[in-house]
Motif scaffolding. Structure first.
Motif, PDB file in Angstrom:
ATOM      1  N   ASP A 114       0.861  -0.822  -0.268  1.00  0.00           N
ATOM      2  CA  ASP A 114      -0.276  -0.239  -0.023  1.00  0.00           C
ATOM      3  C   ASP A 114       0.598   1.143  -0.170  1.00  0.00           C
ATOM      4  O   ASP A 114       0.653   2.065  -0.809  1.00  0.00           O
ATOM      5  CB  ASP A 114      -0.552   0.041   1.113  1.00  0.00           C
ATOM      6  N   HIS A 115       1.580   1.569   0.549  1.00  0.00           N
ATOM      7  CA  HIS A 115       3.084   1.861   0.641  1.00  0.00           C
ATOM      8  C   HIS A 115       3.193   2.843  -0.360  1.00  0.00           C
ATOM      9  O   HIS A 115       3.384   4.001  -0.927  1.00  0.00           O
ATOM     10  CB  HIS A 115       3.620   2.062   2.315  1.00  0.00           C
ATOM     11  N   PHE A 116       3.649   2.341  -1.060  1.00  0.00           N
ATOM     12  CA  PHE A 116       4.283   1.942  -2.474  1.00  0.00           C
ATOM     13  C   PHE A 116       3.724   2.512  -3.167  1.00  0.00           C
ATOM     14  O   PHE A 116       4.159   2.850  -4.754  1.00  0.00           O
ATOM     15  CB  PHE A 116       5.878   1.480  -2.248  1.00  0.00           C
ATOM     16  N   GLY A 117       2.116   1.773  -3.523  1.00  0.00           N
ATOM     17  CA  GLY A 117       1.540   1.667  -4.580  1.00  0.00           C
ATOM     18  C   GLY A 117       1.805   0.006  -5.550  1.00  0.00           C
ATOM     19  O   GLY A 117       1.777   0.705  -6.934  1.00  0.00           O
ATOM     20  N   TRP A 118       2.810  -0.709  -4.932  1.00  0.00           N
ATOM     21  CA  TRP A 118       3.171  -1.585  -5.671  1.00  0.00           C
ATOM     22  C   TRP A 118       1.637  -2.747  -6.072  1.00  0.00           C
ATOM     23  O   TRP A 118       1.149  -2.461  -5.872  1.00  0.00           O
ATOM     24  CB  TRP A 118       3.545  -2.767  -5.488  1.00  0.00           C
ATOM     25  N   ILE A 119       2.427  -3.198  -7.931  1.00  0.00           N
ATOM     26  CA  ILE A 119       1.673  -4.508  -7.787  1.00  0.00           C
ATOM     27  C   ILE A 119      -0.345  -3.914  -8.064  1.00  0.00           C
ATOM     28  O   ILE A 119      -1.457  -4.707  -8.428  1.00  0.00           O
ATOM     29  CB  ILE A 119       1.229  -5.558  -7.418  1.00  0.00           C
ATOM     30  N   GLY A 120      -0.506  -2.710  -8.439  1.00  0.00           N
ATOM     31  CA  GLY A 120      -1.865  -1.954  -9.119  1.00  0.00           C
ATOM     32  C   GLY A 120      -2.051  -1.841  -7.804  1.00  0.00           C
ATOM     33  O   GLY A 120      -3.581  -1.203  -8.293  1.00  0.00           O
ATOM     34  N   PHE A 121      -1.966  -1.655  -6.336  1.00  0.00           N
ATOM     35  CA  PHE A 121      -2.739  -0.918  -5.724  1.00  0.00           C
ATOM     36  C   PHE A 121      -2.208   0.431  -5.651  1.00  0.00           C
ATOM     37  O   PHE A 121      -1.168   0.890  -5.960  1.00  0.00           O
ATOM     38  CB  PHE A 121      -2.237  -1.710  -4.113  1.00  0.00           C
ATOM     39  N   GLU A 122      -3.630   1.474  -5.063  1.00  0.00           N
ATOM     40  CA  GLU A 122      -3.499   2.969  -4.614  1.00  0.00           C
ATOM     41  C   GLU A 122      -2.384   3.375  -3.781  1.00  0.00           C
ATOM     42  O   GLU A 122      -2.812   2.471  -2.766  1.00  0.00           O
ATOM     43  CB  GLU A 122      -4.244   3.451  -5.172  1.00  0.00           C
ATOM     44  N   ARG A 123      -1.711   4.123  -3.208  1.00  0.00           N
ATOM     45  CA  ARG A 123      -1.551   4.889  -2.246  1.00  0.00           C
ATOM     46  C   ARG A 123      -1.322   4.306  -1.520  1.00  0.00           C
ATOM     47  O   ARG A 123      -2.368   5.498  -1.240  1.00  0.00           O
ATOM     48  CB  ARG A 123      -0.412   5.823  -2.817  1.00  0.00           C
TER      49      ARG A 123
END
Length: 147
Positions: A114-123
């Protein structure tokens, strides 16, 4: 929308129960990973049935297949790794430490994702409260595994 949280709670219960079921299956099969094939067949049957009942079972188009990010294809491999861990580890360390570590590792990893917005997630920033929650989960698992 509240029912979605109920579905997640049921999935969490199923995850805890599944580890024991899969371990018993592996024990009955003599510790063989062939138990994993039975689990995979059951998973495929469940998804197929849910898709048929809901009317949402469709095959992707060639364009959709080509549009998938390279890393998204490995979700099934990761799911298989979880099942292998259930088959080979859960019964040896116990249900509570196994599931506690599984969930806690997932939460801590999710905070980073979540913090970095990896793999398609919003930050979503790793706030002090989120980090404290992750640390409390680690402490809780340590207590469960130790005592």
């Amino acid at each position: 929308m509240w029912y979605l949280y109920g579905a997640v709670l049921l999935a969490g219960i199923a995850n805890a129960v599944q580890a024991g079921q899969n371990g018993a299956l592996a024990k009955s099969f003599g510790g063989s990973l062939s138990a994993g094939l039975v689990v995979a067949a059951g998973t495929a049957a469940c998804i197929t049935l849910a898709g048929l009942v809901s009317g949402k079972l469709t095959l992707p188009s060639a364009a959709q297949v080509l549009d998938v990010p390279w890393w998204a294809w490995f979700g099934g491999v990761l799911g298989g790794g979880i099942v292998v861990a259930q088959l080979m580890v859960a019964r040896q360390i116990g249900a509570a430490p196994f599931l506690g570590m599984l969930v806690t590792a997932g939460v801590v990893t999710s905070i980073l994702i979540d913090h970095f917005g990896w793999i398609g997630f919003e930050r979503h920033p790793a706030t002090l409260w989120r980090i404290a929650g992750g640390l409390l989960m680690i402490a809780g698992v340590a207590l469960v595994a130790t005592f």
